[in-house]
Design a protein around this motif. Structure first.
Motif, PDB file in Angstrom:
ATOM      1  N   VAL A 197      22.629  41.528  30.113  1.00  0.00           N
ATOM      2  CA  VAL A 197      22.944  42.957  30.146  1.00  0.00           C
ATOM      3  C   VAL A 197      24.343  43.156  30.740  1.00  0.00           C
ATOM      4  CG1 VAL A 197      22.292  45.194  31.142  1.00  0.00           C
ATOM      5  CG2 VAL A 197      20.518  43.640  30.284  1.00  0.00           C
ATOM      6  N   HIS A 198      24.636  42.412  31.830  1.00  0.00           N
ATOM      7  CA  HIS A 198      25.951  42.539  32.461  1.00  0.00           C
ATOM      8  C   HIS A 198      27.065  42.203  31.464  1.00  0.00           C
ATOM      9  CE1 HIS A 198      29.319  41.937  35.160  1.00  0.00           C
ATOM     10  NE2 HIS A 198      29.451  40.713  34.688  1.00  0.00           N
ATOM     11  N   TRP A 199      26.916  41.074  30.759  1.00  0.00           N
ATOM     12  CA  TRP A 199      27.973  40.652  29.830  1.00  0.00           C
ATOM     13  C   TRP A 199      28.032  41.560  28.586  1.00  0.00           C
ATOM     14  CZ3 TRP A 199      31.968  37.347  30.476  1.00  0.00           C
ATOM     15  CH2 TRP A 199      31.957  36.574  31.649  1.00  0.00           C
ATOM     16  N   ALA A 200      26.877  42.105  28.198  1.00  0.00           N
ATOM     17  CA  ALA A 200      26.893  43.059  27.075  1.00  0.00           C
ATOM     18  C   ALA A 200      27.735  44.275  27.464  1.00  0.00           C
ATOM     19  CB  ALA A 200      25.471  43.480  26.721  1.00  0.00           C
ATOM     20  N   ASN A 201      27.592  44.712  28.700  1.00  0.00           N
ATOM     21  CA  ASN A 201      28.378  45.863  29.164  1.00  0.00           C
ATOM     22  C   ASN A 201      29.866  45.518  29.246  1.00  0.00           C
ATOM     23  OD1 ASN A 201      26.513  48.015  29.467  1.00  0.00           O
ATOM     24  ND2 ASN A 201      25.602  46.919  31.192  1.00  0.00           N
ATOM     25  N   VAL A 202      30.161  44.282  29.647  1.00  0.00           N
ATOM     26  CA  VAL A 202      31.571  43.865  29.698  1.00  0.00           C
ATOM     27  C   VAL A 202      32.155  43.911  28.279  1.00  0.00           C
ATOM     28  CG1 VAL A 202      33.166  41.972  30.221  1.00  0.00           C
ATOM     29  CG2 VAL A 202      31.243  42.438  31.761  1.00  0.00           C
ATOM     30  N   ILE A 203      31.387  43.392  27.310  1.00  0.00           N
ATOM     31  CA  ILE A 203      31.879  43.406  25.919  1.00  0.00           C
ATOM     32  C   ILE A 203      32.045  44.853  25.438  1.00  0.00           C
ATOM     33  CG2 ILE A 203      31.239  42.864  23.529  1.00  0.00           C
ATOM     34  CD1 ILE A 203      30.040  40.240  24.562  1.00  0.00           C
ATOM     35  N   ALA A 204      31.076  45.711  25.817  1.00  0.00           N
ATOM     36  CA  ALA A 204      31.145  47.110  25.364  1.00  0.00           C
ATOM     37  C   ALA A 204      32.393  47.800  25.893  1.00  0.00           C
ATOM     38  CB  ALA A 204      29.895  47.860  25.815  1.00  0.00           C
ATOM     39  N   THR A 205      32.800  47.474  27.116  1.00  0.00           N
ATOM     40  CA  THR A 205      33.956  48.182  27.683  1.00  0.00           C
ATOM     41  C   THR A 205      35.281  47.467  27.393  1.00  0.00           C
ATOM     42  OG1 THR A 205      33.431  47.113  29.791  1.00  0.00           O
ATOM     43  CG2 THR A 205      32.765  49.397  29.550  1.00  0.00           C
TER      44      THR A 205
END
Ligand code: SF4
Length: 415
Positions: free
Chosen positions: A357-365
């Protein structure tokens, strides 16, 4: 719209009709995208309950929603629902032609008529004339289960694709008489081969847009499989302009399934998560089903298109999922996190989902390239070491297949 080089059959060219919602009109046919439909299960007279369901369906991906108009109270409900609906409303009319006229009076954006139910030519012409004057399209909704008795007998006491197509053509001829051509057509059946063939024949016979569905598909998972088999087969052949899953389930599941099918076929841009996961096998270093389900639940509402892979082992997982935006593979009580195939972190097994979830958010931003700049310096080497250790423990051939093959051969010769 697809993910690259492989495409489905070219979509068959159809005429275009418009469901003229004042702020959210939906075109069907021609070069319009394939639209998703569902139907409310509330009493249409229950205005607030029905609107609540319409909003839930629109949120899940429905472009068009159908409500039954089975009595005067339902028609009165429609008059209140239509102006507040975020998507075009189709009124479903069965036996009583007056309900079709009442629904038009209520301002619906489309009607659905079943030729097996409203049979009087005068009534059909009256409805078509009224719809024409108001600019409201009509779906001719032939249903294998309620085929006109005369047609049923004409085709040997059986529901055949030919009988279903003829039923639609008879109805179209009445519409022609009053100069009405704002039509879409469905020829649904609960048998997948029957509906597939009926739609094939119909698409040869007319260029009106087609509404696809397997009727009475039943509850999931069997209903989902049947509907996907029928609708998916036709879409892959380039047939179909709008779709509905008819499931014995919360209609939100119908809208979700429709969206997922279109995304899977490359006919709709993905808006959120596409979770891929290995099926697991004897090499798995973690409970893949649980991790995949937890990841699915944690990322379900993700609003950015992202493909996430959950792989059971670090031996084969990262290679097999190298094209995913983000992935995790398990090994030696740890998770190897990778972005577009490059290891960015090695995390404890019990933090796998949290870190995804953390890395998905990094990719999203920050996008994929931005995420790669945050990669742990030693992660790739750590991952290589884990992988090498596992290969030593298990061997490159986890099933010892080479030895087994040798043994089989030897036994064959010795016996
Ligand atoms: S990724 Fe690993 S655990 Fe999953 S199926 Fe492939 S070999 Fe088995």
């Amino acid at each position: 719209m697809n993910d690259g080089t492989v495409t489905l059959a070219t979509r068959r060219k159809t005429r275009q009709i418009t469901l003229a919602h004042p702020t959210n009109p939906v075109t069907v046919g021609g070069d319009a995208r394939v639209s998703i439909q569902s139907m409310t299960t509330t009493k249409t007279a229950d205005v607030e309950g029905t609107l609540q369901q319409i909003y839930a369906l629109a949120g899940a991906g429905a472009d068009i929603v159908r409500c039954t108009c089975n009595d005067a109270d339902a028609a009165a409900g429609l008059a209140h629902i239509v102006p507040r609906s975020p998507v075009p409303i189709v009124a479903d009319v069965h036996n009583n032609h007056r309900m079709a006229l009442a629904a038009l009076e209520a301002g619906v954006h489309c009607l659905r008529l079943n030729p097996g139910n409203i049979k009087k030519a005068d009534h059909i012409r009256l409805i078509a004339g009224e719809a024409r004057d108001r600019g409201v399209p009509i779906r001719i909704g032939v249903n294998g289960g309620s085929l006109d008795e005369q047609l049923y007998q004409k085709y040997g006491g059986k529901v055949t694709p030919e009988a279903m197509v003829e039923s639609a053509q008879i109805e179209m001829a009445y519409f022609d008489e009053v100069g009405f051509d704002q039509i879409k057509i469905s020829v649904k059946a609960s048998s997948v081969p029957l509906m597939v063939e009926a739609y094939r024949q119909l698409s040869e016979a007319t260029d009106h847009p087609l509404h696809l569905g397997v009727t009475e598909a039943g509850p999931p998972p069997a209903g989902l499989v049947k509907a996907t088999a029928g609708i998916g087969a036709l879409l892959a052949e380039g047939i179909g302009d709008t779709i509905r899953y008819s499931l014995t389930a919360d209609p939100v599941e119908e809208a979700k399934a429709g969206r997922m099918l279109l995304e899977a076929l490359g006919l709709r841009e993905r808006k959120g998560l596409d979770l891929i996961a290995c099926p697991s096998c004897g090499r798995a270093e973690v409970d893949v089903i649980k991790v995949a389900n937890d990841a699915q639940a944690a990322l379900e509402g993700f609003k950015v298109p992202i493909q996430v892979a959950v792989m059971g082992c670090v031996v084969n997982g990262p290679g097999e999922a190298r094209d995913a935006d983000l992935g995790i593979a398990a090994g030696r009580k740890r998770g190897h996190l990778f972005v577009k195939g490059k290891v960015v972190a090695v995390v404890p097994e019990d933090e796998m989902v949290e870190q995804l979830v953390h890395w998905a958010n990094v990719i999203a931003t920050e996008g994929v390239d931005g995420a790669l700049t945050h990669a742990d310096a030693g992660a790739a080497a750590e991952a290589d070491a884990d992988r090498a250790a596992l290969l030593v423990e298990q061997g490159a051939d986890a099933n010892d297949s080479e030895q087994r093959v040798e043994l089989i051969r030897k036994n064959l010769v010795d016996r």
